[in-house]
Design an enzyme around this catalytic site. Structure first.
Site, PDB file in Angstrom:
ATOM      1  N   ASN A 190      72.474 119.023   9.491  1.00 32.27           N
ATOM      2  CA  ASN A 190      72.065 117.848   9.491  1.00 32.27           C
ATOM      3  C   ASN A 190      70.407 117.809  10.064  1.00 32.27           C
ATOM      4  O   ASN A 190      69.676 116.975  10.030  1.00 32.27           O
ATOM      5  CB  ASN A 190      72.809 117.834  10.587  1.00 32.27           C
ATOM      6  N   GLU A 224      75.374 125.827  20.559  1.00 39.73           N
ATOM      7  CA  GLU A 224      75.442 124.427  20.766  1.00 39.73           C
ATOM      8  C   GLU A 224      76.391 123.168  19.533  1.00 39.73           C
ATOM      9  O   GLU A 224      76.186 123.603  18.745  1.00 39.73           O
ATOM     10  CB  GLU A 224      73.664 123.500  20.653  1.00 39.73           C
ATOM     11  N   CYS A 275      75.070 115.124  16.637  1.00 33.89           N
ATOM     12  CA  CYS A 275      75.379 116.129  17.605  1.00 33.89           C
ATOM     13  C   CYS A 275      75.616 115.527  18.709  1.00 33.89           C
ATOM     14  O   CYS A 275      76.432 114.994  19.045  1.00 33.89           O
ATOM     15  CB  CYS A 275      75.501 117.435  18.765  1.00 33.89           C
ATOM     16  N   GLU A 329      68.262 124.431  25.334  1.00 34.91           N
ATOM     17  CA  GLU A 329      67.637 125.052  24.078  1.00 34.91           C
ATOM     18  C   GLU A 329      65.727 123.889  24.382  1.00 34.91           C
ATOM     19  O   GLU A 329      66.153 123.059  24.726  1.00 34.91           O
ATOM     20  CB  GLU A 329      68.377 124.613  22.935  1.00 34.91           C
TER      21      GLU A 329
END
Ligand code: SIN
Length: 527
Positions: free
Chosen positions: A200, A300, A334, A508
């Site tokens: 994505n 993640e 996400c 992150e």
């Protein structure tokens, strides 16, 4: 300009050497080469065509698969073939890890200033090639050129941010309770890192990890997704131009062999850390594999973000926020809003303003300047969205806009607004990962917090309110790693990106470099 298709000499070599069972696929690779050579004048249209690589990158060399297999990559907007990359297997994964292990011996000892300078060169190259890198993203992922340029800027910003972090890897002096002892803590790179990324954000999900790894002094083996490998390979080419030494970055493309390659990347003893972005079920399986050698892990995973509009919100601002965070990447992020809860007194106004804006979207090929929203990545993505819409409608939801697949080539789904989605609907429990805004009415703050937190995952959450007391209360109550209040956009290189519950581990961006460093205590005695 003619693109580099499959390396012809290699294709011939594997065809001659391969056992009969594999010749069939080799033959199709060869025929693909001919097909591309004869028909594909310039599928990419880049200013610098040498950014397109049709091979994996191991130990500073462009390499094909030993077995000769390939993965076909297509444009989701048109179904057009973009080219192939190698179907790497276990042997190639092992050699990539070995190369990263060897390179770590010297890269891990470079000065922070040296790594800063190389990362800044990498950053500048990414900016310089912005148009080409964005075009590659659009062609393989489908998002619009405007979004792809945004992604490239976001992606490059991780290189800049971590270049600046590299020179601030400070240690610590800890006062000792004894007069003849001194304690000092230094920070050292963890070693070889396995990086596994999704389609994505074909570029930014790599640099968010790679920038931190390189800045810390780690080396990396990257497995990009089979849908969007060309962005990863273009980054490898730019890393070479920036002066990143051989073996420091390795890219292993794979699809059919993903289980054995993934297992090797998570279990090989040379690897000391894994960083993964993707689905929660895959994250759990990789986490289990990493346990065998107790590697550091950053994950993640899935989001299912709640988006709440309270009755004291600025409704126009809330609609803008919803558009931004629900329909970014055609709903394939996400952190996209997945469950939109609107307080009953403002429900009708919010629903009609949102529906009006969504009706004005123009779905199409991302290369077309008038397109506002691109396709979904593949047929599986369409099927999931269809399942969620049908489920909601069967439970009494109404379709205000869209609701179906767009006919024609490509994997397009019409941007959709569903109203009166009941609490039991699938979209309340699973990420839709598509352009569907599912609206549910609520009455009280207490009720909506319970609804929002009724999820196994907790990545991002959003809400709109102008009451400062409520802003604090709700922000603290939401069980997520990141909260956007009165905004639908939270992402930036400078923030700690990550989730709680089954959305992952670690952060992150922000101080994310710490995930790639080990603390070492040095005690000085006998003073
Ligand atoms: C993701 O979808 O995993 C990342 C989204 C972002 O960085 O904003």
């Amino acid at each position: 300009m003619f693109p580099q298709p499959l390396p012809f000499s290699h294709a011939l070599r594997v065809l001659v050497k391969a056992p009969i069972a594999t010749r069939q696929s080799n033959r199709s690779s060869l025929s693909l080469w001919y097909r591309m050579a004869s028909t594909n004048a310039n599928v990419w249209g880049l200013q610098d065509p040498s950014l397109i690589k049709y091979q994996s990158y191991i130990d500073g060399k462009w390499v094909s698969a030993k077995e000769g297999g390939t993965i076909l990559v297509t444009n989701p907007a048109t179904g057009e073939e973009l080219g192939t990359v190698p179907e790497m297997g276990l042997e190639e994964a092992k050699s990539a890890i070995a190369a990263a292990g060897n390179a770590f011996a010297s890269w891990g000892k470079t000065t922070a200033r040296h790594r800063h300078d190389i990362l800044m060169k990498f950053y500048n190259l990414m900016r310089e090639h912005n148009d080409d890198l964005a075009r590659i993203i659009t062609l393989e992922n489908g998002k619009t050129l405007t979004e792809a340029k945004g992604e490239n800027a976001y992606s490059a910003s991780f290189m800049e941010w971590y270049a600046e972090e590299a020179v601030r890897i400070y240690g610590e002096h800890i006062p000792s309770p004894f007069t003849n002892i001194r304690n000092v803590v230094i920070k050292q790179p963890v070693g070889v890192v396995s990086i596994l990324t999704p389609w994505n954000f074909p570029s930014a999900m790599i640099t968010r990890k790679l920038g931190a790894a390189l800045a810390a002094g780690c080396t990396a083996v990257i497995k990009p997704p089979p849908e969007t490998p060309f962005s990863a390979l273009a980054l490898a080419e730019l890393s070479r131009r920036a002066g990143v030494p051989d073996g420091v970055i390795n890219i292993v493309t794979t699809q059919k062999n993903v289980i054995e390659v993934g297992r090797e990347m998570c279990e090989n003893k040379i690897v000391r850390k894994i960083s993964f972005t993707g689905s929660t079920p895959v994250a759990k399986s990789l986490y289990g594999m990493a346990a065998s050698t107790l590697k550091k892990v950053s994950i993640e995973a899935g989001g299912n973000a709640p988006f709440i509009v309270f009755d004291d919100a600025d409704i126009d601002q809330a609609v803008e926020g919803a558009i931004l965070c629900k329909f970014r990447g055609s709903g394939q992020t996400c952190v996209c809003a997945n469950r939109i809860y609107v307080q009953s007194s403002v429900y009708a106004a919010f629903a009609s303003k949102l529906a009006e804006k969504v009706t004005a979207f123009k779905v199409g090929n991302g290369l077309d300047e008038t397109t506002t929203h691109g396709p979904l990545i593949h047929e599986r993505a369409i099927s999931k969205v269809v399942r969620h819409v049908e489920d909601a409608v069967s439970r009494g939801a109404q379709v205000l806009v869209g609701g179906k697949r767009v006919d024609g080539a490509g994997t397009f789904f019409a941007p959709t607004v569903l109203s009166e989605v009941p609490a039991g609907a699938l979209s309340n429990f699973e990420e839709t990962f598509g352009p569907v805004a599912a609206l549910t009415k609520f009455e009280t703050e207490e009720e909506v917090i319970a609804l929002a937190n009724n999820a196994d995952v907790g990545l991002a959450g959003y809400f709109f309110s102008r009451d400062v007391g409520r802003v604090w209360r709700v922000a603290e109550a939401l069980e997520v790693g990141m909260v956007g209040t009165n905004t639908g956009m939270i992402s930036h290189a400078t923030i700690p990106f990550g989730g709680v519950k089954e959305s992952g581990l670690g952060r992150e961006g922000g101080h994310g470099i710490t995930e790639y460093l080990n603390q070492k205590l040095i005690t000085f005695g006998g003073l």
